[in-house]
Design a protein around this motif. Structure first.
Motif, PDB file in Angstrom:
ATOM      1  N   TYR A   1       4.989  -0.665   2.535  1.00  0.00           N
ATOM      2  CA  TYR A   1       4.374   0.599   2.133  1.00  0.00           C
ATOM      3  C   TYR A   1       5.353   1.390   1.272  1.00  0.00           C
ATOM      4  CZ  TYR A   1       1.110  -0.686   5.748  1.00  0.00           C
ATOM      5  OH  TYR A   1       0.197  -1.387   6.484  1.00  0.00           O
TER       6      TYR A   1
ATOM      7  N   GLU B   1      -5.888   0.047   6.323  1.00  0.00           N
ATOM      8  CA  GLU B   1      -5.758  -0.959   7.384  1.00  0.00           C
ATOM      9  C   GLU B   1      -7.114  -1.492   7.846  1.00  0.00           C
ATOM     10  OE1 GLU B   1      -2.000  -0.897   6.680  1.00  0.00           O
ATOM     11  OE2 GLU B   1      -3.223   0.898   6.607  1.00  0.00           O
TER      12      GLU B   1
ATOM     13  N   GLU C   1       5.427   4.642   1.175  1.00  0.00           N
ATOM     14  CA  GLU C   1       5.952   5.615   2.125  1.00  0.00           C
ATOM     15  C   GLU C   1       6.824   4.888   3.149  1.00  0.00           C
ATOM     16  OE1 GLU C   1       2.773   9.239   2.651  1.00  0.00           O
ATOM     17  OE2 GLU C   1       2.455   7.431   3.830  1.00  0.00           O
TER      18      GLU C   1
ATOM     19  N   SER D   1       0.841  -1.192   0.000  1.00  0.00           N
ATOM     20  CA  SER D   1       0.000   0.000   0.000  1.00  0.00           C
ATOM     21  C   SER D   1       0.876   1.241   0.000  1.00  0.00           C
ATOM     22  CB  SER D   1      -0.918   0.005   1.232  1.00  0.00           C
ATOM     23  OG  SER D   1      -1.758   1.138   1.250  1.00  0.00           O
ATOM     24  N   TYR D   2       0.367   2.329  -0.536  1.00  0.00           N
ATOM     25  CA  TYR D   2       1.155   3.559  -0.544  1.00  0.00           C
ATOM     26  C   TYR D   2       1.241   4.159   0.850  1.00  0.00           C
ATOM     27  CZ  TYR D   2       3.052   8.056  -1.944  1.00  0.00           C
ATOM     28  OH  TYR D   2       3.865   9.148  -2.075  1.00  0.00           O
ATOM     29  N   HIS D   3       0.095   4.250   1.517  1.00  0.00           N
ATOM     30  CA  HIS D   3      -0.020   4.924   2.816  1.00  0.00           C
ATOM     31  C   HIS D   3      -0.860   4.042   3.735  1.00  0.00           C
ATOM     32  CE1 HIS D   3      -0.503   8.271   5.652  1.00  0.00           C
ATOM     33  NE2 HIS D   3      -1.812   8.093   5.634  1.00  0.00           N
ATOM     34  N   LYS D   4      -0.740   4.210   5.022  1.00  0.00           N
ATOM     35  CA  LYS D   4      -1.501   3.399   5.977  1.00  0.00           C
ATOM     36  C   LYS D   4      -2.940   3.896   6.085  1.00  0.00           C
ATOM     37  CE  LYS D   4       2.018   1.519   9.091  1.00  0.00           C
ATOM     38  NZ  LYS D   4       1.409   0.210   9.308  1.00  0.00           N
TER      39      LYS D   4
ATOM     40  N   ALA E   1      -1.074  -5.939   4.131  1.00  0.00           N
ATOM     41  CA  ALA E   1       0.022  -5.249   3.453  1.00  0.00           C
ATOM     42  C   ALA E   1       1.350  -5.705   4.044  1.00  0.00           C
ATOM     43  CB  ALA E   1      -0.124  -3.740   3.594  1.00  0.00           C
TER      44      ALA E   1
END
Length: 322
Positions: free
Chosen positions: A224, A211, A226, A205-208, A221
């Motif tokens: 990340y 969740e 990020e 995933s790019y960002h949390k 995931a």
């Protein structure tokens, strides 16, 4: 000093607007929310008895919203302010509340509703936090509306507060909430059934922000894009992430549709994965005008991508894999 003068001018304007448009005999309850998902739920419960406005739009990152004077006007007129909490709006909502000069929606007032209070919050950090760790939310992950089961809990809180503000309409609100709850509960069962064959799939995933979605649907995931929340990743981190994805056969990268996809697309190309862009709020894409339509779009997209993984006989990593 200049900020104080600006707030004073806004307050004068708000007082004029309040006097001009006040009509208690016919007025609906005015509900202002920080994100459109809360607005959509409030509209379903409040029906024709409420006027609902959202400050942020579904295609915006709700972490970063400009505290415009026009938003202060909206908050000034609110009978009920509903917000995500968990410091998601910390950069802009306190300024709007201060500038609005509306005691009905100040913290602690019955017109102020932090909808996180009924939620089982994920990823509450422990230990000492500092800015070097990125944009860590000290009260936990605030993206809880991306689990529709939490939508029912949000709706219950909004129902209770609307009944408190307008007791004469309590039965009307109760009936609307029951319809919302029962319909959404049936849809949740259908969405879970459709994704059940893919439980255990691992993604990046790019960002949390997914969740709660992943916790609900049973996938996870492994990394990340990020390196730290809100901070652009380093080349070293991206290279390490690509290596991890190749090693584990990770073929999907999730990203919100308001996030610049350039870096994530580069990772996808180097790792042989596909970038899957998801809406995260009502109004985030054309045709998503209700809370349930948001999840129908998300689940349909995930179902299609997961089926393609199986069709191409891509190995599905096990949840227990280290």
């Amino acid at each position: 000093m200049r900020y104080a003068k600006f707030i004073g001018k806004v307050a004068c304007l708000l007082g004029f607007i309040t006097a001009l448009f006040a009509n208690p005999a016919e007025a609906k309850l005015t509900v202002v929310t920080t994100i459109p998902d809360l607005a959509a739920i409030a509209q379903e419960i409040g029906g024709e008895k409420v006027k609902v406005q959202s400050i942020a739009k579904g295609y915006q990152d709700p972490h970063y919203v400009e505290a415009k004077p026009s938003y202060m006007v909206q908050v000034n007129q609110a009978d009920l302010l509903v917000y995500v909490g968990l410091q998601l709006e910390i950069g802009w909502l306190p300024l709007l509340i201060q500038g609005a000069r509306n005691p009905q929606i100040n913290p602690g007032a019955k017109g102020n509703l932090d909808s996180s209070k009924a939620i089982q919050v994920l990823e509450v950090p422990s230990g000492e936090l500092d800015r070097s760790m990125g944009d860590i939310h000290p009260e936990g992950n605030p993206h809880y509306w991306l689990d529709p089961r939490n939508g029912v809990l949000i709706g219950q809180q909004i129902l209770d507060r609307l009944k408190l503000l307008s007791p004469k309409d309590g039965a009307y609100f109760e009936n609307n909430f029951k319809t919302f709850r029962d319909t959404l509960t049936a849809q949740i069962a259908d969405w879970e059934k459709r994704i059940a064959p893919f439980k255990g799939i691992q993604v990046v995933s790019y960002h949390k922000q997914f969740e709660y979605l992943m916790n609900w649907l049973g996938f996870s995931a492994v990394g990340y894009v990020e390196e730290k929340p809100g901070i652009p990743p380093t080349a070293k981190h991206l290279a390490s992430l690509v290596d991890l994805m190749k090693e584990r056969g990770i073929k999907i990268i999730l990203i919100a549709n308001f996030t610049d996809p350039k870096i994530a697309q580069l990772v996808a190309e180097k790792s042989g994965a596909k970038l899957v862009v998801l809406p995260t709020s009502v109004g985030g894409e054309e045709g998503i005008d209700t809370y349930s339509k948001l999840f129908e779009r998300i689940v349909s997209e995930l179902e299609r991508e997961f089926k393609q993984l199986q069709a191409f006989n891509v190995q599905r990593p096990s949840v227990s894999q280290p």
